[in-house]
Design an enzyme around this catalytic site. Structure first.
Site, short mmCIF file in Angstrom:
data_model
loop_
_atom_site.label_atom_id
_atom_site.label_comp_id
_atom_site.label_asym_id
_atom_site.label_seq_id
_atom_site.Cartn_x
_atom_site.Cartn_y
_atom_site.Cartn_z
N ASP A 1 0.83 -1.21 0.00
CA ASP A 1 0.00 0.00 0.00
C ASP A 1 0.87 1.25 0.00
OD1 ASP A 1 -2.36 1.40 -0.05
OD2 ASP A 1 -2.72 1.25 2.12
N HIS B 1 2.22 3.34 -9.01
CA HIS B 1 1.99 1.91 -9.29
C HIS B 1 3.16 1.34 -10.09
CE1 HIS B 1 -1.87 2.27 -7.52
NE2 HIS B 1 -2.45 2.93 -8.51
N LEU C 1 11.16 -20.27 -4.62
CA LEU C 1 10.10 -19.48 -3.99
C LEU C 1 8.76 -19.67 -4.70
CD1 LEU C 1 9.55 -16.92 -2.01
CD2 LEU C 1 9.79 -15.60 -4.10
C1 IPE Z 1 -5.44 -2.87 -0.19
O1 IPE Z 1 -5.05 -1.57 -0.45
C2 IPE Z 1 -5.42 -3.67 -1.45
C3 IPE Z 1 -4.15 -3.79 -2.14
C4 IPE Z 1 -2.98 -3.39 -1.72
C5 IPE Z 1 -4.22 -4.46 -3.39
P1 IPE Z 1 -6.10 -0.37 -0.48
O2 IPE Z 1 -5.31 0.87 -0.50
O3 IPE Z 1 -7.08 -0.57 -1.57
O4 IPE Z 1 -6.83 -0.58 0.93
P2 IPE Z 1 -7.95 0.27 1.65
O5 IPE Z 1 -9.18 0.15 0.84
O6 IPE Z 1 -7.45 1.67 1.75
O7 IPE Z 1 -8.08 -0.37 3.00
C1 IPE Z 2 -1.69 0.21 -3.34
O1 IPE Z 2 -1.45 1.56 -3.38
C2 IPE Z 2 -1.88 -0.38 -4.71
C3 IPE Z 2 -3.23 -0.87 -4.98
C4 IPE Z 2 -4.23 -0.85 -4.16
C5 IPE Z 2 -3.44 -1.43 -6.30
P1 IPE Z 2 -2.63 2.60 -3.34
O2 IPE Z 2 -3.03 2.91 -4.74
O3 IPE Z 2 -3.73 2.13 -2.47
O4 IPE Z 2 -1.90 3.84 -2.70
P2 IPE Z 2 -2.49 4.90 -1.67
O5 IPE Z 2 -3.06 4.12 -0.52
O6 IPE Z 2 -3.53 5.66 -2.40
O7 IPE Z 2 -1.32 5.72 -1.30
MG MG Z 3 -4.14 2.40 -0.48
#
Ligand code: IPE
Ligand code: IPE
Ligand code: MG
Length: 262
Positions: free
Chosen positions: A25, A42, A136
């Site tokens: 995240d 990303h 792995l």
């Molecule tokens: C959780 O991340 C899902 C992934 C990393 C794929 P999100 O950023 O979508 O989570 P929430 O919704 O904020 O909890």
């Molecule tokens: C996690 O990073 C990647 C996915 C959920 C695909 P985010 O896109 O949720 O990044 P933040 O939480 O907005 O920083």
């Molecule tokens: Mg996020």
């Protein structure tokens, strides 16, 4: 291959976790800090995936599971969803051969029916190519949700063994139908990006996993950050409901055998 559930036996506890599961995240915030579009975060996230796979393999981690796209992430703007799919497809196309050369076994878990046939073909090809590898095991959770996993497992159990509905269903009966039945339950869960929640990741399997949260944003996660999480794991005492004294006693009784049965 089946594995003991940590809710019944004490799995071996070395300093290096056998199975690491990660919520990657913070990509969006990483980009925002740099006044870049979220997608740039990303893209950098894919690089962090590469280095984490390598670092885990080097450290002797056997299973690495990465949450790439949750069943709730479809709620994001269509443009971001499309770009994420493109990135996933691109990574499948360009990375699988390298994973294969490095002995990595690739698995993808989640409700794959929501993906288009091109994506499903790529996933199938990658899984088949690497199926016999003994290094792995890298699992990508895509359109995955922990609640979905439990319900699909129950559904399959009842379809294949309708008589199971007549009696109380045991945990051990359901476990083989869960989408990660080929792996032991995670020893270490890592969430980057500072949020302290599970976000519908592996709900069943995380029952006794050690949780580790770090402020580091996913694109900045590197081998040193992984080592910090493993060091934290190595300091934990995993009791699985037992007392410290019981664990000491089990260790004395079978010092060679790290995994003690209750
Ligand atoms: C959780 O991340 C899902 C992934 C990393 C794929 P999100 O950023 O979508 O989570 P929430 O919704 O904020 O909890
Ligand atoms: C996690 O990073 C990647 C996915 C959920 C695909 P985010 O896109 O949720 O990044 P933040 O939480 O907005 O920083
Ligand atoms: Mg996020």
């Amino acid at each position: 291959m089946s594995h003991d559930s940590s809710t019944e036996t004490i799995p071996a506890h070395g300093d290096v976790p056998r199975h690491v599961a990660v919520i990657m995240d913070g990509n969006g915030r990483w980009a925002k800090q740099r006044l870049l579009p979220r997608f740039a975060g990303h893209r950098r996230g894919v690089e962090a995936v590469r280095s984490t796979v390598r670092a885990c393999a080097e450290r002797g981690v056997r299973f690495l599971t990465l949450f790439a796209f949750s069943s709730e992430n479809w709620r994001r703007p269509a443009e971001e969803v499309a770009l994420l799919m493109q990135l996933f497809r691109g990574a499948l196309t360009s990375e699988v051969d390298k994973l294969h050369r490095n002995g990595v076994r690739l698995r993808v878990v989640g409700d794959l029916e929501r993906f288009d046939s091109r994506m499903r073909t790529l996933i199938g090809q990658g899984e088949r190519l690497t199926a016999a590898n003994t290094g792995l095991t890298l699992t990508i959770a895509a359109n995955y949700g922990g609640r979905w996993d439990i319900l699909q497992a129950l559904g399959r159990l009842l379809r294949e063994r309708p008589e199971a509905a007549q009696a109380r269903i045991e945990e051990a009966q359901l476990a083989p139908y869960l989408s990660m039945s080929y792996a032991p339950e995670p020893d270490l869960f890592i969430r980057t990006g500072g949020e302290q929640r599970v976000s519908n990741f592996l709900l069943w399997q995380l029952a006794y996993t050690e949780l580790y949260f770090t402020e580091t944003l996913w694109p900045d996660f590197d081998a040193a950050a992984l080592d910090a999480s493993i060091a934290s794991y190595a300091r934990r005492e995993r009791r699985f409901g037992r007392t410290s004294d019981q664990l000491e006693e089990a260790k004395r009784a079978a010092p060679a055998q790290a995994s003690a049965t209750a």
